[in-house]
Design an enzyme around this catalytic site. Sequence first.
Site, mmCIF file in Angstrom:
data_model
loop_
_atom_site.group_PDB
_atom_site.id
_atom_site.type_symbol
_atom_site.label_atom_id
_atom_site.label_comp_id
_atom_site.label_asym_id
_atom_site.label_seq_id
_atom_site.Cartn_x
_atom_site.Cartn_y
_atom_site.Cartn_z
ATOM 1 N N CYS A 140 53.054 -29.089 -43.502
ATOM 2 C CA CYS A 140 51.827 -29.894 -43.509
ATOM 3 C C CYS A 140 51.058 -29.665 -44.809
ATOM 4 O O CYS A 140 50.686 -28.529 -45.120
ATOM 5 C CB CYS A 140 50.951 -29.526 -42.310
ATOM 6 S SG CYS A 140 49.327 -30.323 -42.341
ATOM 7 N N ASN A 155 40.754 -41.429 -37.932
ATOM 8 C CA ASN A 155 41.814 -41.963 -37.089
ATOM 9 C C ASN A 155 42.419 -40.810 -36.293
ATOM 10 O O ASN A 155 42.837 -39.812 -36.874
ATOM 11 C CB ASN A 155 42.909 -42.616 -37.933
ATOM 12 C CG ASN A 155 42.386 -43.735 -38.824
ATOM 13 O OD1 ASN A 155 41.391 -44.378 -38.511
ATOM 14 N ND2 ASN A 155 43.062 -43.968 -39.930
ATOM 15 N N GLY A 173 46.256 -45.279 -36.148
ATOM 16 C CA GLY A 173 46.640 -45.378 -37.546
ATOM 17 C C GLY A 173 46.826 -44.066 -38.276
ATOM 18 O O GLY A 173 47.002 -44.074 -39.494
ATOM 19 N N HIS A 211 41.708 -34.432 -39.766
ATOM 20 C CA HIS A 211 41.157 -34.916 -41.023
ATOM 21 C C HIS A 211 40.446 -36.237 -40.796
ATOM 22 O O HIS A 211 40.638 -36.906 -39.772
ATOM 23 C CB HIS A 211 42.257 -35.080 -42.084
ATOM 24 C CG HIS A 211 43.217 -36.204 -41.808
ATOM 25 N ND1 HIS A 211 44.215 -36.115 -40.857
ATOM 26 C CD2 HIS A 211 43.314 -37.452 -42.345
ATOM 27 C CE1 HIS A 211 44.892 -37.250 -40.821
ATOM 28 N NE2 HIS A 211 44.370 -38.083 -41.715
ATOM 29 N N GLN A 261 38.543 -39.654 -43.391
ATOM 30 C CA GLN A 261 38.672 -40.273 -44.704
ATOM 31 C C GLN A 261 37.361 -40.942 -45.118
ATOM 32 O O GLN A 261 36.562 -41.352 -44.269
ATOM 33 C CB GLN A 261 39.791 -41.313 -44.699
ATOM 34 C CG GLN A 261 41.161 -40.738 -44.345
ATOM 35 C CD GLN A 261 42.261 -41.766 -44.411
ATOM 36 O OE1 GLN A 261 42.481 -42.402 -45.437
ATOM 37 N NE2 GLN A 261 42.971 -41.945 -43.303
ATOM 38 N N HIS A 309 14.421 -44.968 -36.282
ATOM 39 C CA HIS A 309 14.982 -46.067 -37.059
ATOM 40 C C HIS A 309 15.325 -45.585 -38.461
ATOM 41 O O HIS A 309 14.450 -45.188 -39.227
ATOM 42 C CB HIS A 309 13.981 -47.227 -37.133
ATOM 43 C CG HIS A 309 14.512 -48.432 -37.829
ATOM 44 N ND1 HIS A 309 13.715 -49.399 -38.379
ATOM 45 C CD2 HIS A 309 15.786 -48.838 -38.079
ATOM 46 C CE1 HIS A 309 14.453 -50.344 -38.927
ATOM 47 N NE2 HIS A 309 15.722 -50.025 -38.758
#
Length: 332
Positions: free
Chosen positions: A42, A149, A155, A162, A164, A236
Site C-alpha cells: 500500500c 470515497n 469509486g 484517505h 481527496q 449561517h
Amino acid sequence: MSTLRQDPTTNEWVIVAPGRALRPHSEHVHGRPRLPEWDAGCPFCPGNEDQTPPQIMRVPGEGPWEQRVVPNRYPALEAGGTTERSGDGGARRMGGVGFHEVLVESPRHDERMDEMPVDRVAAVIALWRERYRVLKREPSVKAVIVFKNFGERAGTSLLHPHSQILATPVFPPEQLHRYAVATRYFDDTGHCVYVDLLERERRERERVVIENDEFVAVSPFAAALPFETWIAPRRHETSFDRLDDDRIPALAEVVRTLLGGLRRSAGDPDYNLVLQSAPALEEQKPFFQWHLRLLPRMSTPAGFELATGMSINTVPPEDAARLLREATAGVL
C-alpha cells in the site's frame, strides 16, 4: 404510495417509492474483508512514502506521522499552464489546470473514520479546511471540492483511509446549479434557502438525526438517495473556510457518530462524503450555506434515472432518520 418531492435547493423532483423495496436496507448487508494494520503493497502505509509523490504537508511535522497530504499520482488536473480558452463555441477547450491532492487520514491501513477517535477525525477535518483555504487563494481556482470515497461502489481504488481535494479552474455544473437556485431563492425571499430548510427540519424534528451545540445532521425532505444525510452548521456560514478551530471537534463528533449509525442501520454500505460550499469568489454573499452531504451507494442508477435525471429513493427520509436515530442513540 409513491410520492414526488421537490428539493428546494435544486428545484428538482425526486420519487420516493418505498414499495419498490420493503426492507431496502437489509438487501445491502455485506461483509468487508478484514484488513491488516499495515500492508507492504500500500503506497499510503508508513514506510512506503517513496511510493507517493513528494508530500505537501504532514501532521505532526516531526516523528511518526498521523496524516499526510500528497499530490495525486494520477491527477485529474495539474498545476501550471494557462486557463486561456481556445476554439469556438462548439469545440471550446482549455488546459487541465488545477490541483488534485490526497489526504492520507491515518497511518493504519485498516482504520475507518467511524472507528477513529474523535480527535483523529478532527485532525482530518482541520486538514480539509487548511488545504481548502490554501487552494482557494490560487488565482486559477474557481472551486475547491473535498470528498471521501468509501468502498468500490463509491469509486475508491485504494482501501487505506484517505480523502481527496480537487481545485478546478471552472465552476462545476452541480455547484453552479445549486448556487444559481440559492441566488434566485434569496432574490425572491430575502432568505438563504439552506437556512430556511434547516430551520424547518429542526422545528419539525421528524428528519433530524443528531444534533449538538454547533452542528445538525438531517435526512432532507427530498433526499435523492436512501439514507442521504446532510451535516450543516447551526449558524449561517457560506464557506467551509469559516469553520473555526473551536468548532472542529463538534463537527468531528457528528461525522463519526453519523457514519457509525449508517454502518449499523443500513448494512455498512459504500458511501461518498462530499463538501458543498460557496464558490471561491462568492463567499461574501449570503446566498449559500456550506454543508457535508453523506451519499450512501445502495442502488445503481438505471434506465429511468439516466433518461430523466430524476432519482428514485426507496427509503423515505423519515424512515431513514428514525433508523439512524435509533442506531446513534446514546452515542453523541
